[in-house]
Design an enzyme around this catalytic site. Structure first.
Site, PDB file in Angstrom:
ATOM      1  N   GLU A 187       0.816  -1.222   0.000  1.00 49.12           N
ATOM      2  CA  GLU A 187       0.000   0.000   0.000  1.00 49.12           C
ATOM      3  C   GLU A 187       0.845   1.266   0.000  1.00 49.12           C
ATOM      4  O   GLU A 187       0.447   2.289  -0.565  1.00 49.12           O
ATOM      5  CB  GLU A 187      -0.950   0.013   1.202  1.00 49.12           C
ATOM      6  CG  GLU A 187      -2.187  -0.866   1.028  1.00 49.12           C
ATOM      7  CD  GLU A 187      -1.907  -2.348   1.217  1.00 49.12           C
ATOM      8  OE1 GLU A 187      -0.836  -2.700   1.739  1.00 49.12           O
ATOM      9  OE2 GLU A 187      -2.763  -3.168   0.841  1.00 49.12           O
ATOM     10  N   HIS A 204     -11.686  -4.819   8.192  1.00 51.57           N
ATOM     11  CA  HIS A 204     -12.222  -4.675   6.831  1.00 51.57           C
ATOM     12  C   HIS A 204     -13.550  -3.930   6.808  1.00 51.57           C
ATOM     13  O   HIS A 204     -14.336  -4.110   5.890  1.00 51.57           O
ATOM     14  CB  HIS A 204     -12.431  -6.055   6.194  1.00 51.57           C
ATOM     15  CG  HIS A 204     -11.176  -6.799   5.881  1.00 51.57           C
ATOM     16  ND1 HIS A 204     -10.432  -7.424   6.839  1.00 51.57           N
ATOM     17  CD2 HIS A 204     -10.517  -7.002   4.715  1.00 51.57           C
ATOM     18  CE1 HIS A 204      -9.381  -8.000   6.278  1.00 51.57           C
ATOM     19  NE2 HIS A 204      -9.399  -7.755   4.991  1.00 51.57           N
TER      20      HIS A 204
HETATM   21  C1  LIG Z   1      -2.558  -4.644   3.958  1.00 53.55           C
HETATM   22  C2  LIG Z   1      -3.503  -5.492   3.224  1.00 53.55           C
HETATM   23  N1  LIG Z   1      -3.597  -5.378   1.885  1.00 53.55           N
HETATM   24  C3  LIG Z   1      -4.455  -6.155   1.187  1.00 53.55           C
HETATM   25  C4  LIG Z   1      -5.244  -7.058   1.831  1.00 53.55           C
HETATM   26  C5  LIG Z   1      -6.234  -7.916   1.058  1.00 53.55           C
HETATM   27  N2  LIG Z   1      -5.770  -9.290   1.065  1.00 53.55           N
HETATM   28  C6  LIG Z   1      -6.150 -10.149   2.021  1.00 53.55           C
HETATM   29  S1  LIG Z   1      -5.343 -11.589   1.920  1.00 53.55           S
HETATM   30  C7  LIG Z   1      -4.497 -11.086   0.558  1.00 53.55           C
HETATM   31  C8  LIG Z   1      -3.522 -12.000  -0.069  1.00 53.55           C
HETATM   32  C9  LIG Z   1      -2.503 -12.424   0.905  1.00 53.55           C
HETATM   33  O1  LIG Z   1      -1.577 -13.229   0.277  1.00 53.55           O
HETATM   34  P1  LIG Z   1      -0.518 -14.031   1.106  1.00 53.55           P
HETATM   35  O2  LIG Z   1       0.196 -13.147   2.044  1.00 53.55           O
HETATM   36  O3  LIG Z   1       0.306 -14.771   0.120  1.00 53.55           O
HETATM   37  O4  LIG Z   1      -1.395 -15.025   1.977  1.00 53.55           O
HETATM   38  P2  LIG Z   1      -2.397 -16.169   1.461  1.00 53.55           P
HETATM   39  O5  LIG Z   1      -3.741 -15.534   1.347  1.00 53.55           O
HETATM   40  O6  LIG Z   1      -1.897 -16.675   0.170  1.00 53.55           O
HETATM   41  O7  LIG Z   1      -2.363 -17.177   2.545  1.00 53.55           O
HETATM   42  C10 LIG Z   1      -4.840  -9.799   0.206  1.00 53.55           C
HETATM   43  C11 LIG Z   1      -4.303  -9.058  -0.931  1.00 53.55           C
HETATM   44  C12 LIG Z   1      -5.146  -7.122   3.240  1.00 53.55           C
HETATM   45  N3  LIG Z   1      -5.926  -7.932   3.951  1.00 53.55           N
HETATM   46  N4  LIG Z   1      -4.267  -6.356   3.897  1.00 53.55           N
END
Ligand SMILES: Cc1ncc(C[n+]2csc(CCOP(=O)(O)OP(=O)(O)O)c2C)c(N)n1
Ligand SMILES: [Mg+2]
Lengths: 326, 317
Positions: A62, A131
């Site tokens: 972000e 959220h």
């Molecule tokens: C700071 C932030 N940005 C975006 C999101 C939206 N979001 C939630 S989970 C996710 C993907 C996370 O990917 P990863 O860290 O690889 O974990 P995974 O879901 O694959 O276990 C995103 C973009 C968030 N929750 N927090």
């Protein structure tokens, strides 16, 4: 007006599509906005039309999204950044508050930052404490930022087009519960000026001032109250900053009673600013103290009943207005 | 060395996670659970392997995909299920939901909805442990996506520079929502990052619970000796969609199928049979787990909801 009906999300998408077709400097920047189409589907289909060079999926970064948009804007682009949930604005807010908002001023007018940061705020989806936030008041507090929060598809489209055209950084507050709501939007192009409020319903006994999700709730409350003979005027301010105080003043001088509704916690929320302004400037016209109807002083809870209870609903507006006129 | 009992316990926990997730998904589809959640199906070996290398009083930090970490650290599935049902008997009294389950008594410092935000907290917890000289270790779970946040960089550097007792476990499940690691990184292996921070780094087969355990064991011992953090990249795969609203247009059915063939639970089951465990014994473990989950659902259904007064009291201590 044509009677074409589209959703709030579709209206936003049309605004971006039209501006991108017209101006090659406009591009989209954010997480999962490409093939995924954005967490709420707002950018769906845009990568197919404009390609990955103008609909840019980013890593979860972000700071680099908002700061990157700021930098691209500095060198002549017009980025539209998407922050997936408004709560994550806090992460990129250094770039927004310390850089984007102040650059034009601090550089003595030698540079400008024409960018938009779009983000969904608000509770009501069971997404809990990280959220569901409504942090628009924070950004409305910052000179140099404009803050817009439309309540209808028509306004969403016209205001987003103006925001993209604006030479200042604009925080564009969308509400998750509004994305699927439908409304009339003409095929013909139009813009809605930032900083102009609108009287969405006329009435003579009491004024409700609100923005975003509060507006449809206030309109519903007005219908209920009309059946009981209470005529409510509903003002949608649309822009928190700049604030159209003239439209508010005109209404208050007529009704002499005001309720300001807003979803964030009541304490220090944007409605408190509106209420204070009315109390200062229109004191002589008031028949009763301005009522602030804001959210509870707590983070958004997960439990659906509590989640609903802590933000102003139709029945809360009805109850408070009855007290105000009673 | 892991005993046969240890391995059977790993099997039980992995199956408990799997069953919890699949039952929760069914209940969501039936409209009994609301909101959204992120399922850990396919990744069970990472949490179970890593947490098996910890002492009961060591700490973990979790993520938005946290049910597996929570169970692996010894949580009560009744209270987890009740939380998903937004009930007062849940870990967070129904105020936090799936993304905010913490089990502090068991050393789980909590899930989080802000990707990457557990990494500074793990670093700070490790600093606290170091200052208290309590010889505890913090294990920090985060995703491949989280590895690209600013929070990651600041925290791993600080932990390395201060030699804090923390183990960073990056769960590389190949995607952050729709964004593949191939697009999100310019390096081939996320574990290469370790070099830049001056700490050991290694890639681990995250679907092999035994390998996961061994790699974590080495890292935990190093942390406990006061030699600082280790970076482990656990390679695994998320079988389900990202959350409860994901059309999965960014990946192929083939890819998902290939990974399902590398099922971590099947792998451990196969290993246990080679060690002489009978299928009937595994079967009876599974039956017990299934009954435990059904009890959890019953418990959740019967539990009362939290009140607004109670919620108001939670805002401040
Ligand atoms: C700071 C932030 N940005 C975006 C999101 C939206 N979001 C939630 S989970 C996710 C993907 C996370 O990917 P990863 O860290 O690889 O974990 P995974 O879901 O694959 O276990 C995103 C973009 C968030 N929750 N927090
Ligand atoms: Mg991932």
């Amino acid at each position: 007006m044509s009677d074409r009906e589209i959703t709030y999300a579709e209206a936003l998408r049309e605004a971006m599509r039209e501006e991108m077709r017209k101006d090659s400097r406009v591009f989209l920047f954010g997480e999962d906005i490409g093939i995924y189409g954005g967490a709420f589907g707002v950018t769906q289909g845009l990568i197919e039309e404009f390609g990955p060079e103008r609909v840019i999926d980013t890593p979860i970064s972000e700071i680099a999204i908002i700061g990157g948009a700021t930098g691209a804007a500095l060198v002549g682009m017009r980025p539209v950044a998407e922050i997936m949930f408004f709560d994550f604005m806090t992460i990129g807010s250094d770039q927004l508050v310390n850089q984007a908002a102040k650059i034009h001023f601090m550089f003595g007018g030698k540079a400008k930052v024409p960018m938009v940061v779009r983000s969904p705020a608000g509770s009501g989806t069971g997404a809990a404490g990280h959220h569901s936030g409504s942090l628009e008041s924070w950004f409305a507090h910052i000179p140099g930022l404009k803050v817009v929060a439309p309540s209808t598809p028509y306004d969403a489209k016209g205001l987003l087009k103006s925001a993209i055209r604006d030479d200042n950084p604009v925080v564009f507050v969308e509400h998750k519960l509004l994305y699927k709501t439908k409304g009339q939007v003409p095929e013909e192009e139009y813009y809605i000026p930032i900083g102009e409020a609108e009287v969405k319903r006329e009435g003579k006994e009491v004024t409700v001032v609100g923005y975003s999700i509060i507006v449809p709730r206030a309109l519903e409350a007005s219908q209920i109250l009309a059946r009981e003979g209470i005529e409510v005027e509903v003002i949608d301010i649309k822009s928190l900053r700049p604030l159209d105080t003239e439209t508010i003043a005109r209404s208050v001088k007529k009704t002499n009673r005001v309720l300001v509704g807003y979803e964030p916690p009541r304490f220090g929320g944007f409605g408190a600013e509106v209420a204070a302004w009315i109390a200062e400037e229109l004191f002589d016209y008031l028949d009763a103290p301005v009522v602030r109807l804001g959210g509870e002083e707590m983070p958004p809870p997960y439990n659906p009943n509590l989640e609903r209870k802590i933000v102003p609903q139709v029945e809360d507006i009805v109850r408070e207005i009855k007290k105000l006129v009673g | 060395m892991l005993s046969l009992e240890d391995k059977l316990e790993m099997y039980r926990k992995m199956y408990l996670i799997r069953t919890f997730e699949e039952r929760a998904e069914e209940l969501y589809m039936e409209g009994k659970i609301w909101g959204t959640f992120h399922l850990y199906v396919g990744e069970e070996a990472v949490a179970v392997g890593a947490c098996s290398a910890l002492r009961p009083d060591d700490y973990i930090t979790s993520t938005h995909r946290g049910h597996g970490h929570c169970i692996a650290k010894g949580a009560d599935v009744n209270r987890m299920m009740a939380e998903l049902f937004a009930k007062d008997t849940g870990y967070s009294h129904g105020l936090g939901g799936s993304m905010h389950i913490a089990d502090v008594d068991k050393g789980n410092l909590g899930a989080t909805g802000i990707v990457g935000s557990g990494i500074p907290i793990a670093t700070g917890a490790a600093l606290g442990c170091k200052l208290q000289k309590n010889n505890k270790v913090v294990l920090c779970f985060f995703g491949d996506g989280a590895a690209n946040t600013g929070a990651f960089h600041e925290s791993v550097n600080m932990a390395a520079a201060f030699r804090l007792p923390v183990v960073f476990v990056c769960e590389n499940n190949m995607y952050a929502m729709s964004f593949s690691v191939k697009k999100a990184f310019a390096i081939a292996d996320i574990s290469e990052r370790a070099l830049g921070y001056g700490i050991p780094g290694a890639g681990v087969d995250g679907n092999n619970v035994l390998e996961m355990y061994e790699a974590t064991q080495v890292a935990v011992e190093r942390a406990r000796r006061g030699e600082g953090p280790t970076f482990l990249e656990a390679r695994t795969y998320r079988w389900k969609g990202h959350s409860k609203s994901d059309a999965q247009a960014y990946r192929t059915k083939e890819e998902v199928r290939e990974w399902k063939e590398k099922c971590p639970i099947k792998f451990l089951g196969g290993h246990l049979k080679e060690e002489g465990v009978k299928e009937a014994e595994l079967e009876s473990i599974r039956k017990k787990v299934e009954a435990e989950i059904e009890e959890a659902v019953e418990f959740a259904l019967k539990s009362p909801e939290p009140t607004l007064e109670e919620a108001r009291r939670m805002v401040y201590v």
